[in-house]
Structures are given as structure tokens and as C-alpha cells.
Design a protein around this motif. Structure first.
Motif, short mmCIF file in Angstrom:
data_model
loop_
_atom_site.label_atom_id
_atom_site.label_comp_id
_atom_site.label_asym_id
_atom_site.label_seq_id
_atom_site.Cartn_x
_atom_site.Cartn_y
_atom_site.Cartn_z
N SER A 130 -14.92 0.73 0.16
CA SER A 130 -14.10 1.83 0.07
C SER A 130 -13.32 2.14 1.22
O SER A 130 -13.94 1.78 2.46
CB SER A 130 -14.97 3.14 -0.82
OG SER A 130 -15.75 3.47 0.20
N GLU A 131 -12.37 2.89 1.14
CA GLU A 131 -11.66 3.12 2.50
C GLU A 131 -10.77 4.25 2.40
O GLU A 131 -10.37 4.86 1.21
CB GLU A 131 -10.64 1.91 2.54
CG GLU A 131 -9.53 1.81 3.58
CD GLU A 131 -9.04 0.38 3.84
OE1 GLU A 131 -9.42 -0.59 2.83
OE2 GLU A 131 -8.24 0.17 4.62
N ILE A 132 -10.51 4.86 3.59
CA ILE A 132 -9.54 5.83 3.63
C ILE A 132 -8.51 5.74 4.81
O ILE A 132 -9.13 5.27 6.06
CB ILE A 132 -10.18 7.59 3.88
CG1 ILE A 132 -9.27 8.54 3.97
CG2 ILE A 132 -11.11 7.45 5.13
CD1 ILE A 132 -9.86 10.06 3.82
N VAL A 133 -7.34 6.15 4.55
CA VAL A 133 -6.50 5.79 5.72
C VAL A 133 -5.46 7.19 5.94
O VAL A 133 -4.90 7.87 4.86
CB VAL A 133 -5.23 4.57 5.52
CG1 VAL A 133 -4.47 4.44 6.47
CG2 VAL A 133 -6.27 3.35 5.18
N VAL A 134 -5.30 7.72 6.90
CA VAL A 134 -4.81 8.75 7.44
C VAL A 134 -3.54 8.44 8.33
O VAL A 134 -3.81 7.91 9.34
CB VAL A 134 -5.81 9.89 8.14
CG1 VAL A 134 -5.34 11.18 8.52
CG2 VAL A 134 -6.92 10.14 7.30
N PRO A 135 -2.36 9.09 8.02
CA PRO A 135 -1.37 8.82 8.90
C PRO A 135 -1.39 9.72 10.28
O PRO A 135 -1.84 10.83 10.16
CB PRO A 135 0.06 9.47 8.25
CG PRO A 135 -0.55 10.10 7.19
CD PRO A 135 -2.00 9.93 6.80
#
Ligand code: SME
Length: 166
Positions: free
Chosen positions: A110-115
Motif C-alpha cells: 500500500s502507498e500514500i503520495v503527498v504533493p
């Protein structure tokens, strides 16, 4: 991980990042510091790091901790590209369900990407915020990220504001 425990770890690591970056103006040094402190705060963080915007529509690997990450990601590929294109945080509970997901390491679940935005300046005055990077965190566990991660990671990346690349 229990919600309260997660909140507590984030509060502690955010304070530690803020204190360590006090007076530091260099962007890359600051990204490296954030990647290191975050990565070692949570046992389930498998890959923690930044992709920088180096040209229109193009991300390049930045400071990170974890196994080998792919070097170039275009805005039209992967979770990182989607977060950069939309300018918003993306949480992926199961990476195999995300169309166009880029598998740098098969252990990632699983993954989270934050600008990451920086207030841009032109002719000496501030105009709109500019996307300078994305922060990507991968977990070896399914469904590891939620609104608590989103809120704290979005706060942590604001600590990169106004830092410069030398
Ligand atoms: N999985 C990401 C690529 C970067 S790595 O996980 C380090 C993506 O789909 O954008």
C-alpha cells in the motif's frame, strides 16, 4: 497500528523534524532529513522518500530510504505521477488495484503520495504555489495509510517551504 499511537508517533517525529531543520535553508538536505526521520519512526514504512519535479511533467528520484526506487517517473504514470498531476494526496490501500501502478519493489502493498508545494516568487512578489516534489511512502502491509497519515504528512511537507536548492 492504533490510531492514538500513530498520532503520538507523528507528533513526536514532526517536532523532531522541525527542531532538526531549524535554520536549515537547503532543500535537498531538508528532504533527506525528513525521509530519514520518518522512515525510522514507523516499522511498517518500507520505502520513504521524495521525487522532485525537474521538468514539466517529469519526476526524478530525490532523497529516500528503503530499497532501490525507480529513477524517472512521468506525470502520466504511477501513483506518484497521479498525485503530481492532480496536486493532491493519494492513498492506495492495495497497490495492485491502482491502474498504472509502478512496482519498484514487489514487497510494497500500500502507498500514500503527498504533493509538496513551495510558494513561488516572480518579480519579487509571491504568486501561486508551485509543485516542487511529491513525498512517497510505501508499506509492506495492505491498507496501512489513512486520514491520520494524510494530515500529518501534509503538515510535515510544509516544513520544506521556502527552502532552496544550492
Ligand atoms: N509505486 C510508485 C513508484 C515509486 S516507488 O514505489 C518507490 C508509483 O506507482 O508511482
Amino acid at each position: 497500528m492504533e490510531r492514538e499511537q500513530k498520532e503520538e508517533v507523528y507528533r513526536r517525529v514532526t517536532d523532531e523534524i522541525r527542531a532538526t531543520l531549524e535554520g536549515e535553508t537547503d532543500l535537498i538536505a531538508s528532504m533527506a532529513t525528513i525521509a530519514c526521520l520518518l522512515h525510522h519512526s514507523f516499522d511498517h514504512f518500507f520505502w520513504t522518500g521524495f521525487y522532485r519535479v525537474v521538468a514539466p511533467g517529469e519526476l526524478l528520484i530525490g532523497p529516500y530510504q528503503g530499497t532501490l526506487g525507480c529513477l524517472h517517473i512521468s506525470f502520466d504514470r504511477g501513483v506518484c505521477g497521479a498525485a503530481a498531476r492532480r496536486g493532491e494526496t493519494i492513498i492506495v490501500p492495495d497497490v495492485h488495484q491502482f491502474p498504472g501502478y509502478i512496482a519498484c519493489d514487489p514487497n510494497s502493498k500500500s502507498e500514500i503520495v503527498v504533493p509538496v508545494f513551495n510558494p513561488s516568487t516572480s518579480s519579487g512578489h509571491r504568486d501561486r504555489d508551485e509543485l516542487i516534489a511529491v513525498l512517497d511512502v510505501d508499506s509492506a502491509e495492505c491498507d496501512a495509510f489513512d486520514e491520520v497519515d494524510k494530515r500529518h504528512l501534509e503538515e510535515i511537507v510544509t516544513l520544506l517551504r521556502d527552502k532552496r536548492q544550492r
